[in-house]
Structures are given as C-alpha cells and as structure tokens.
Design a protein around this motif. Structure first.
Motif, PDB file in Angstrom:
ATOM      1  N   ASP A 184       0.860  -1.186   0.000  1.00  0.00           N
ATOM      2  CA  ASP A 184       0.000   0.000   0.000  1.00  0.00           C
ATOM      3  C   ASP A 184       0.890   1.227   0.000  1.00  0.00           C
ATOM      4  N   ASN A 185       0.366   2.354   0.397  1.00  0.00           N
ATOM      5  CA  ASN A 185       1.154   3.575   0.487  1.00  0.00           C
ATOM      6  C   ASN A 185       1.424   3.894   1.936  1.00  0.00           C
ATOM      7  N   GLU A 186       2.699   4.095   2.254  1.00  0.00           N
ATOM      8  CA  GLU A 186       3.070   4.505   3.596  1.00  0.00           C
ATOM      9  C   GLU A 186       3.025   6.024   3.630  1.00  0.00           C
ATOM     10  N   LYS A 187       2.280   6.563   4.564  1.00  0.00           N
ATOM     11  CA  LYS A 187       2.136   8.011   4.616  1.00  0.00           C
ATOM     12  C   LYS A 187       2.922   8.597   5.782  1.00  0.00           C
ATOM     13  N   VAL A 188       3.726   9.584   5.446  1.00  0.00           N
ATOM     14  CA  VAL A 188       4.515  10.273   6.455  1.00  0.00           C
ATOM     15  C   VAL A 188       4.013  11.702   6.532  1.00  0.00           C
ATOM     16  N   ILE A 189       3.735  12.137   7.744  1.00  0.00           N
ATOM     17  CA  ILE A 189       3.197  13.485   7.913  1.00  0.00           C
ATOM     18  C   ILE A 189       4.328  14.484   8.109  1.00  0.00           C
ATOM     19  N   THR A 190       4.334  15.528   7.298  1.00  0.00           N
ATOM     20  CA  THR A 190       5.365  16.547   7.418  1.00  0.00           C
ATOM     21  C   THR A 190       5.014  17.515   8.534  1.00  0.00           C
ATOM     22  N   LYS A 191       5.998  18.264   8.973  1.00  0.00           N
ATOM     23  CA  LYS A 191       5.758  19.318   9.945  1.00  0.00           C
ATOM     24  C   LYS A 191       5.099  20.493   9.238  1.00  0.00           C
ATOM     25  N   ASN A 192       4.551  21.412  10.008  1.00  0.00           N
ATOM     26  CA  ASN A 192       3.960  22.611   9.433  1.00  0.00           C
ATOM     27  C   ASN A 192       5.014  23.392   8.665  1.00  0.00           C
ATOM     28  N   LYS A 193       4.602  23.943   7.535  1.00  0.00           N
ATOM     29  CA  LYS A 193       5.495  24.789   6.760  1.00  0.00           C
ATOM     30  C   LYS A 193       4.892  26.187   6.666  1.00  0.00           C
ATOM     31  N   PHE A 194       5.759  27.185   6.646  1.00  0.00           N
ATOM     32  CA  PHE A 194       5.280  28.552   6.600  1.00  0.00           C
ATOM     33  C   PHE A 194       5.981  29.308   5.473  1.00  0.00           C
ATOM     34  N   ILE A 195       5.292  30.287   4.889  1.00  0.00           N
ATOM     35  CA  ILE A 195       5.912  31.183   3.920  1.00  0.00           C
ATOM     36  C   ILE A 195       5.594  32.614   4.303  1.00  0.00           C
ATOM     37  N   PHE A 196       6.479  33.517   3.914  1.00  0.00           N
ATOM     38  CA  PHE A 196       6.278  34.932   4.184  1.00  0.00           C
ATOM     39  C   PHE A 196       5.894  35.645   2.892  1.00  0.00           C
ATOM     40  N   THR A 197       4.931  36.524   2.950  1.00  0.00           N
ATOM     41  CA  THR A 197       4.640  37.414   1.832  1.00  0.00           C
ATOM     42  C   THR A 197       4.675  38.821   2.387  1.00  0.00           C
ATOM     43  N   TYR A 198       5.761  39.530   2.088  1.00  0.00           N
ATOM     44  CA  TYR A 198       5.996  40.860   2.621  1.00  0.00           C
ATOM     45  C   TYR A 198       5.921  40.822   4.152  1.00  0.00           C
ATOM     46  N   SER A 199       4.939  41.409   4.756  1.00  0.00           N
ATOM     47  CA  SER A 199       4.887  41.453   6.215  1.00  0.00           C
ATOM     48  C   SER A 199       3.937  40.431   6.803  1.00  0.00           C
ATOM     49  N   LYS A 200       3.419  39.564   5.963  1.00  0.00           N
ATOM     50  CA  LYS A 200       2.392  38.642   6.426  1.00  0.00           C
ATOM     51  C   LYS A 200       2.918  37.200   6.455  1.00  0.00           C
TER      52      LYS A 200
END
Length: 269
Positions: free
Chosen positions: A109-125
C-alpha cells in the motif's frame, strides 16, 4: 499431553476448514483448488505450526516481521510463506533475507509520512502554507529494490485496499487502486502483481459491501492494465467470514484462530 491435545485439535480444525472451503466453492460453481487457504500462525508456537504442516498443509502466513524472521528459518523450506498486512519499508530487506521461501506479500500500500507545518512569508504577512501534508512513499519501491539487491526471483504481491474506510486500517483508498497497481506492474520489475487484498469490518456488519468494493476494484484494474479478471486474485475473508468471501469470488482466504485457536499475545508488564 496437553500440548499434543491442542495440536491435534488444530489438525482437526484445519480439516474442517478445508471441508467448508470446498462446499463454499461448490456453491459458487468453483472448485476447492481455486481457493488458497493461508493458515495464519501469528503468535503460535513452532510445534503447533509443525503439526499442521505434518498434516499436509503447506501455505502459512505471518503478520509481524520480527516474529516471522525468528520462526521461518526453524521450519521446513518447502513452506509457502505469505506476509500479511502492512509491511514497513525499513523492514522489507530483512524479511526477504531471512525468509527466502517468502512467496507473497499481501499488503502493498502507500506509507504516509506526515510533514511538519510549513510557513511562507509574503511581505509582512506570515501564512501557514501546509499543515500535515501527506507524502506518499511507495512500499512497492522499497520491496522492488530489496528483491533486486538480494538477487532472489521476482516476488508476488497483492495491493491492499481499505474497503471499509476505517482510519485505523492500512490500505489505499479504492479510488487510488488503479494507479498503485499500474505503478507495481509497470515500474517495479522485481515484483509480480498478483491481485488485491482487503480486511473487512471487525464486526462483519459491512462485509458484503467490502467484498463487492474489492471486486469492483478488480474489474477497474483489469480493464486498465489489460489483465483477465480470473488471473487477478482476490484475497478477502478470514475466520469469521471466509465462506461468504468465497461465495463472492475470493481466491485466497486467511484463516488463523479457526485453525490455531485464539491469539496468544504477550502480557504487558
């Protein structure tokens, strides 16, 4: 004397199972030889397995890698071993090396690995970009490479489908079945796609629908890869529902407690 009595009971139970398999096959206009009976021996001692072997049975299955690699080398080499259930990718090579007479893995089957949260910045947000994004790692790829590195003959595999939709169960969703089968068949030269496998609901309430779902998956798979349906196995049915499974087209039933008695799990300290 007590141990001998238990072992004799297992042989009697095996004969009863084979008798029931034959009648279930006849009710579906098939022959008993069309149905493989895998005697699932997890948690059971070598002596009990050997008793069933001495009665003429040759197809056995195990669920736990560590237990499997400890047992198999101590038993006859002509046993037709099946690994049943989810196989962790990091244990594939050790299993293949320890059990050269492993003939099939029922549970790709497919083994699923959960990634950690990822964040990106757009200017000041700051924006949360991905939360618990699943990355699918093909178990098939690991098995394929393991078979190649050991140099053994191609390994038969079944794709496990989660037909009941239970989160606790392994297996791919029915909608993803065709894609994984195509990957195994066309991208894994050391694996032989042999069929589909499922485990129904524990209380058997939705068992008929689970089996119908797997049959539909087989039809879709065979149409996509150009395979004759009767060449694509269906592994469905265990101790509580194997006769129904056979009547609904199963070619492979996995029988444990009905042959060997209740599971014997080690008590936690």
């Amino acid at each position: 004397m007590a141990a001998q009595a238990v072992e004799s009971t297992a042989v009697t139970a095996l004969r009863s199972v084979l008798h029931r398999v034959r009648h279930a096959a006849e009710r579906s206009s098939r022959h008993a030889e069309d149905v493989r009976v895998v005697a699932v021996s997890k948690t059971k001692p070598l002596s009990l397995i050997r008793q069933v072997y001495d009665a003429g049975h040759r197809c056995f299955g195990e669920n736990y890698v560590q237990e499997f690699i400890e047992k198999a080398p101590q038993l006859p080499k002509d046993i037709d071993w099946h690994f049943i259930g989810h196989l962790q990718s990091n244990k594939a090579k050790s299993l293949l090396a320890a059990v050269p007479n492993l003939s099939m893995v029922q549970g790709v089957d497919n083994e699923k690995v959960i990634t950690k949260n990822k964040f990106i910045f757009t200017y000041s947000k700051l924006i949360k970009f991905v939360t618990q994004r699943p990355i699918e790692i093909q178990i098939a790829n690991h098995l394929d490479r393991a078979v190649s590195s050991i140099g053994r003959k191609p390994l038969a595999v079944m794709v496990q489908v989660n037909t009941s939709g239970e989160i606790s169960k392994s297996g791919i969703e029915p909608a993803s079945c065709v894609d994984l089968v195509k990957h195994v068949k066309f991208n894994c030269p050391n694996l032989v796609f042999s069929g589909l496998m499922t485990i129904g609901m524990p209380d058997y309430t939705s068992t008929p629908e689970n089996f119908k779902t797997l049959s539909r998956c087989r039809s879709e798979v065979c149409k996509e890869i150009g395979m004759v349906e009767n060449q694509c196995e269906l592994s469905m049915g265990m101790s509580g529902d194997f006769e129904m499974a056979i009547e609904m087209g199963s070619t492979n039933v996995r029988i444990g407690s009905t042959i060997f008695g209740p599971r014997e799990y080690a008590k936690k300290q």
